[in-house]
Motif scaffolding. Structure first.
Motif, PDB file in Angstrom:
ATOM      1  N   ASN A  32      39.132 -12.644 -12.479  1.00  7.86           N
ATOM      2  CA  ASN A  32      38.162 -11.961 -13.329  1.00  7.86           C
ATOM      3  C   ASN A  32      37.879 -12.787 -14.581  1.00  7.86           C
ATOM      4  OD1 ASN A  32      38.499  -9.974 -11.443  1.00  7.86           O
ATOM      5  ND2 ASN A  32      39.615  -8.565 -12.800  1.00  7.86           N
ATOM      6  N   ALA A  33      36.659 -12.702 -15.070  1.00  7.13           N
ATOM      7  CA  ALA A  33      36.302 -13.470 -16.263  1.00  7.13           C
ATOM      8  C   ALA A  33      35.005 -12.931 -16.844  1.00  7.13           C
ATOM      9  CB  ALA A  33      36.116 -14.943 -15.898  1.00  7.13           C
ATOM     10  N   THR A  34      34.713 -13.352 -18.052  1.00  8.20           N
ATOM     11  CA  THR A  34      33.369 -13.134 -18.581  1.00  8.20           C
ATOM     12  C   THR A  34      32.768 -14.511 -18.825  1.00  8.20           C
ATOM     13  OG1 THR A  34      34.009 -11.069 -19.627  1.00  8.20           O
ATOM     14  CG2 THR A  34      31.988 -12.094 -20.416  1.00  8.20           C
ATOM     15  N   TYR A  35      31.645 -14.745 -18.180  1.00  2.00           N
ATOM     16  CA  TYR A  35      31.006 -16.055 -18.275  1.00  2.00           C
ATOM     17  C   TYR A  35      29.945 -16.030 -19.389  1.00  2.00           C
ATOM     18  CZ  TYR A  35      27.587 -19.675 -16.873  1.00  2.00           C
ATOM     19  OH  TYR A  35      26.691 -20.710 -16.861  1.00  2.00           O
ATOM     20  N   HIS A  36      30.145 -16.881 -20.390  1.00  4.10           N
ATOM     21  CA  HIS A  36      29.145 -17.018 -21.452  1.00  4.10           C
ATOM     22  C   HIS A  36      28.420 -18.345 -21.261  1.00  4.10           C
ATOM     23  CE1 HIS A  36      30.439 -13.546 -23.828  1.00  4.10           C
ATOM     24  NE2 HIS A  36      31.668 -13.864 -23.449  1.00  4.10           N
ATOM     25  N   PRO A  37      27.210 -18.320 -20.712  1.00 10.08           N
ATOM     26  CA  PRO A  37      26.505 -19.585 -20.449  1.00 10.08           C
ATOM     27  C   PRO A  37      26.306 -20.361 -21.750  1.00 10.08           C
ATOM     28  CG  PRO A  37      25.404 -17.751 -19.380  1.00 10.08           C
ATOM     29  CD  PRO A  37      26.434 -17.155 -20.270  1.00 10.08           C
ATOM     30  N   GLU A  38      26.581 -21.658 -21.670  1.00 10.99           N
ATOM     31  CA  GLU A  38      26.461 -22.524 -22.841  1.00 10.99           C
ATOM     32  C   GLU A  38      24.992 -22.729 -23.198  1.00 10.99           C
ATOM     33  OE1 GLU A  38      28.077 -26.844 -23.051  1.00 10.99           O
ATOM     34  OE2 GLU A  38      29.698 -25.465 -22.462  1.00 10.99           O
ATOM     35  N   SER A  39      24.183 -22.803 -22.144  1.00 12.41           N
ATOM     36  CA  SER A  39      22.766 -23.074 -22.335  1.00 12.41           C
ATOM     37  C   SER A  39      21.987 -22.011 -21.566  1.00 12.41           C
ATOM     38  CB  SER A  39      22.486 -24.489 -21.812  1.00 12.41           C
ATOM     39  OG  SER A  39      21.123 -24.717 -21.669  1.00 12.41           O
ATOM     40  N   LEU A  40      21.488 -21.025 -22.310  1.00  8.19           N
ATOM     41  CA  LEU A  40      20.835 -19.869 -21.685  1.00  8.19           C
ATOM     42  C   LEU A  40      19.385 -19.786 -22.148  1.00  8.19           C
ATOM     43  CD1 LEU A  40      21.309 -17.183 -20.035  1.00  8.19           C
ATOM     44  CD2 LEU A  40      21.749 -16.093 -22.252  1.00  8.19           C
ATOM     45  N   HIS A  41      18.479 -19.577 -21.236  1.00  3.05           N
ATOM     46  CA  HIS A  41      17.054 -19.577 -21.587  1.00  3.05           C
ATOM     47  C   HIS A  41      16.323 -18.420 -20.951  1.00  3.05           C
ATOM     48  CE1 HIS A  41      17.856 -23.553 -23.126  1.00  3.05           C
ATOM     49  NE2 HIS A  41      18.490 -23.787 -21.988  1.00  3.05           N
ATOM     50  N   ARG A  42      15.262 -17.976 -21.671  1.00  3.01           N
ATOM     51  CA  ARG A  42      14.475 -16.862 -21.183  1.00  3.01           C
ATOM     52  C   ARG A  42      13.231 -17.351 -20.435  1.00  3.01           C
ATOM     53  NH1 ARG A  42      14.053 -11.670 -23.885  1.00  3.01           N
ATOM     54  NH2 ARG A  42      14.785 -12.613 -25.806  1.00  3.01           N
ATOM     55  N   THR A  43      12.745 -18.526 -20.821  1.00  2.00           N
ATOM     56  CA  THR A  43      11.525 -19.026 -20.171  1.00  2.00           C
ATOM     57  C   THR A  43      11.731 -20.482 -19.780  1.00  2.00           C
ATOM     58  OG1 THR A  43      10.576 -19.927 -22.200  1.00  2.00           O
ATOM     59  CG2 THR A  43      10.086 -17.609 -21.704  1.00  2.00           C
ATOM     60  N   ILE A  44      10.869 -20.934 -18.909  1.00  2.00           N
ATOM     61  CA  ILE A  44      10.957 -22.318 -18.453  1.00  2.00           C
ATOM     62  C   ILE A  44      10.646 -23.265 -19.626  1.00  2.00           C
ATOM     63  CG2 ILE A  44       8.612 -22.800 -17.603  1.00  2.00           C
ATOM     64  CD1 ILE A  44      11.570 -23.271 -15.329  1.00  2.00           C
ATOM     65  N   ASP A  45       9.762 -22.824 -20.532  1.00  2.00           N
ATOM     66  CA  ASP A  45       9.451 -23.662 -21.694  1.00  2.00           C
ATOM     67  C   ASP A  45      10.674 -23.864 -22.582  1.00  2.00           C
ATOM     68  OD1 ASP A  45       6.534 -24.281 -21.493  1.00  2.00           O
ATOM     69  OD2 ASP A  45       6.435 -22.104 -21.375  1.00  2.00           O
ATOM     70  N   ASP A  46      11.459 -22.795 -22.783  1.00  2.00           N
ATOM     71  CA  ASP A  46      12.715 -22.923 -23.538  1.00  2.00           C
ATOM     72  C   ASP A  46      13.635 -23.927 -22.858  1.00  2.00           C
ATOM     73  OD1 ASP A  46      11.928 -20.985 -25.264  1.00  2.00           O
ATOM     74  OD2 ASP A  46      13.172 -19.391 -24.388  1.00  2.00           O
ATOM     75  N   ALA A  47      13.720 -23.807 -21.537  1.00  2.00           N
ATOM     76  CA  ALA A  47      14.648 -24.669 -20.799  1.00  2.00           C
ATOM     77  C   ALA A  47      14.258 -26.128 -20.932  1.00  2.00           C
ATOM     78  CB  ALA A  47      14.707 -24.246 -19.327  1.00  2.00           C
ATOM     79  N   ILE A  48      12.963 -26.438 -20.845  1.00  2.00           N
ATOM     80  CA  ILE A  48      12.579 -27.851 -20.927  1.00  2.00           C
ATOM     81  C   ILE A  48      12.567 -28.357 -22.361  1.00  2.00           C
ATOM     82  CG2 ILE A  48      11.428 -28.117 -18.702  1.00  2.00           C
ATOM     83  CD1 ILE A  48       8.826 -27.503 -19.879  1.00  2.00           C
ATOM     84  N   ALA A  49      12.486 -27.434 -23.330  1.00  2.00           N
ATOM     85  CA  ALA A  49      12.607 -27.872 -24.727  1.00  2.00           C
ATOM     86  C   ALA A  49      14.033 -28.346 -24.989  1.00  2.00           C
ATOM     87  CB  ALA A  49      12.255 -26.725 -25.671  1.00  2.00           C
ATOM     88  N   HIS A  50      14.981 -27.756 -24.279  1.00  2.00           N
ATOM     89  CA  HIS A  50      16.396 -28.049 -24.467  1.00  2.00           C
ATOM     90  C   HIS A  50      16.816 -29.340 -23.748  1.00  2.00           C
ATOM     91  CE1 HIS A  50      20.659 -26.987 -24.923  1.00  2.00           C
ATOM     92  NE2 HIS A  50      20.804 -27.408 -23.692  1.00  2.00           N
ATOM     93  N   ALA A  51      16.315 -29.540 -22.556  1.00  2.00           N
ATOM     94  CA  ALA A  51      16.616 -30.758 -21.781  1.00  2.00           C
ATOM     95  C   ALA A  51      15.313 -31.215 -21.155  1.00  2.00           C
ATOM     96  CB  ALA A  51      17.632 -30.449 -20.689  1.00  2.00           C
ATOM     97  N   THR A  52      14.909 -32.420 -21.443  1.00  2.00           N
ATOM     98  CA  THR A  52      13.567 -32.821 -21.009  1.00  2.00           C
ATOM     99  C   THR A  52      13.417 -32.915 -19.497  1.00  2.00           C
ATOM    100  OG1 THR A  52      14.269 -35.030 -21.502  1.00  2.00           O
ATOM    101  CG2 THR A  52      12.781 -33.980 -23.097  1.00  2.00           C
TER     102      THR A  52
END
Ligand SMILES: *[C@@H]1O[C@H](CO)[C@@H](O)[C@H](O)[C@H]1NC(C)=O
Ligand SMILES: *[C@@H]1O[C@H](CO)[C@@H](O)[C@H](O)[C@H]1NC(C)=O
Length: 336
Positions: free
Chosen positions: A56-76
């Motif tokens: 059992n665990a609670t997973y806290h994602p290090e890099s969490l995004h709501r939109t694809i634009d957020d995701a690509i702003a974070h990693a090109t």
């Protein structure tokens, strides 16, 4: 020093959460998780998981995004994109959802259920990007946490004691580098995540094997509102399951042009029924959950695409057709 491989998991549901969590233990790969509807809960509480296999665990994602634009702003750019969205081609095109994050060389891995899920991705990316069709054999679901007095709210992932992924290229051709790249990711899933992954040349065979159980239990459960185990104990639903399974076997064997080899001893409908009888914890299908919550069901990839293939190969599938029409009606009634 070599830079880390970047992995984007698209979809914060049960399978997406599980895959991201397992890979988050890696020291050679970074994981970003993109989730739309579950973003707020995951951001504030993480993903609580109970797993027989991993603990059992609670997973806290290090890099969490709501939109694809957020995701690509974070990693090109991403080396791998794992698509775990529900396959609803009649509602949205999953390939379009990810398109902004796909760069030259991005490998796309599809963890979607059903038949024909590769088509939109091959159409959009198949010439330039490797598209990998993945079939997961895993018992994982979202579970409400209301039983804890509503204090914690939301949901958690309940995972069983077993996880296996088989995968194969959907493109007509792939290079040795593509194969090596897929192998690298799977080796890391194994090493850091403890997930058993293998690469197959006949991936459609595995898709159809999964379809025997899921393509029958899912739609029938929407009518019966029963767990898989309750259905096989019920005379008429058991009969209906056997009829649908027989049709899926017939379509599968026409499509793959041979006998469907058995996994878990499932070689015919009676064997598939006894397999379900042997599962101890009650299994409620995802389509039943969707219909009870008035969400769109994966009718196209679970029923419509197989029906179209049946038509093409001259196989009669009257039960599947009737189920498809019934499910469309049930969905239409949601709005009323
Ligand atoms: C994990 O959580 C479940 C559900 O709360 C509980 O029944 C189980 O005992 C826990 N397992 C461990 C190893 O703590
Ligand atoms: C597919 O079927 C298996 C076996 O009944 C079950 O464990 C799994 O949850 C099903 N998946 C979906 C998406 O219904």
């Amino acid at each position: 020093m070599e830079s880390k491989s970047r992995v984007l998991v698209v979809g914060g549901g049960a399978i997406g959460g599980l895959l991201a969590w397992r890979l988050s233990h890696s020291t050679t790969h970074t994981v970003s998780l993109l989730c739309r509807s579950t973003y707020n809960q995951i951001k504030s509480h993480g993903i609580p998981i109970t797993s027989l296999q991993y603990g059992n665990a609670t997973y806290h994602p290090e890099s969490l995004h709501r939109t694809i634009d957020d995701a690509i702003a974070h990693a090109t750019s991403f080396d791998y994109i794992l698509v775990t969205l529900k396959a609803l081609p009649n509602i949205y095109d999953s390939s379009e959802v990810i398109s902004k994050a796909v760069g030259p060389g991005t490998m796309i891995l599809l963890f979607q259920n059903g038949i024909g899920v590769e088509e939109p991705f091959l159409k959009r990316f198949g010439k330039g990007n490797p598209v990998v069709s993945c079939v997961s054999f895993v018992s994982v679901c979202k579970e409400n946490r209301e039983e804890e007095g509503g204090r914690l709210g939301g949901w958690r992932l309940r995972h069983g004691g077993f996880t296996m992924v088989v995968a194969g290229f959907a493109n007509e051709q792939h290079t040795n580098e593509d194969l090596q790249k897929l192998h690298n990711l799977f080796a890391e899933f194994q090493r850091s995540g403890g997930i058993d992954c293998s690469i197959k040349s006949d991936i459609q065979v595995y898709r159809w094997q999964k379809q025997i159980l899921n393509g029958s239990t899912n739609p029938v459960s929407v009518l019966s509102r029963l767990s898989c185990q309750e259905m096989v104990r019920h005379k008429r639903y058991r009969r209906m399951l056997e009829d649908v399974m027989a049709e899926i076997f017939a379509v599968a064997e026409s499509v793959i042009k041979g006998k469907l080899p058995g996994t878990n001893g499932i070689v015919d409908p009676p064997a598939a029924i006894s397999y379900i009888e042997g599962i101890e914890a009650p299994v409620y299908t995802s389509m039943l959950e969707d219909s009870l919550n008035k969400r769109h069901m994966e009718t196209e990839v679970i029923l419509k695409n197989p029906i179209d293939l049946a038509e093409k190969h001259g196989v009669a599938v009257p039960h599947m057709r009737a189920l498809y029409e019934s499910l469309l009606k049930i969905e239409q009634a949601y709005e009323k």
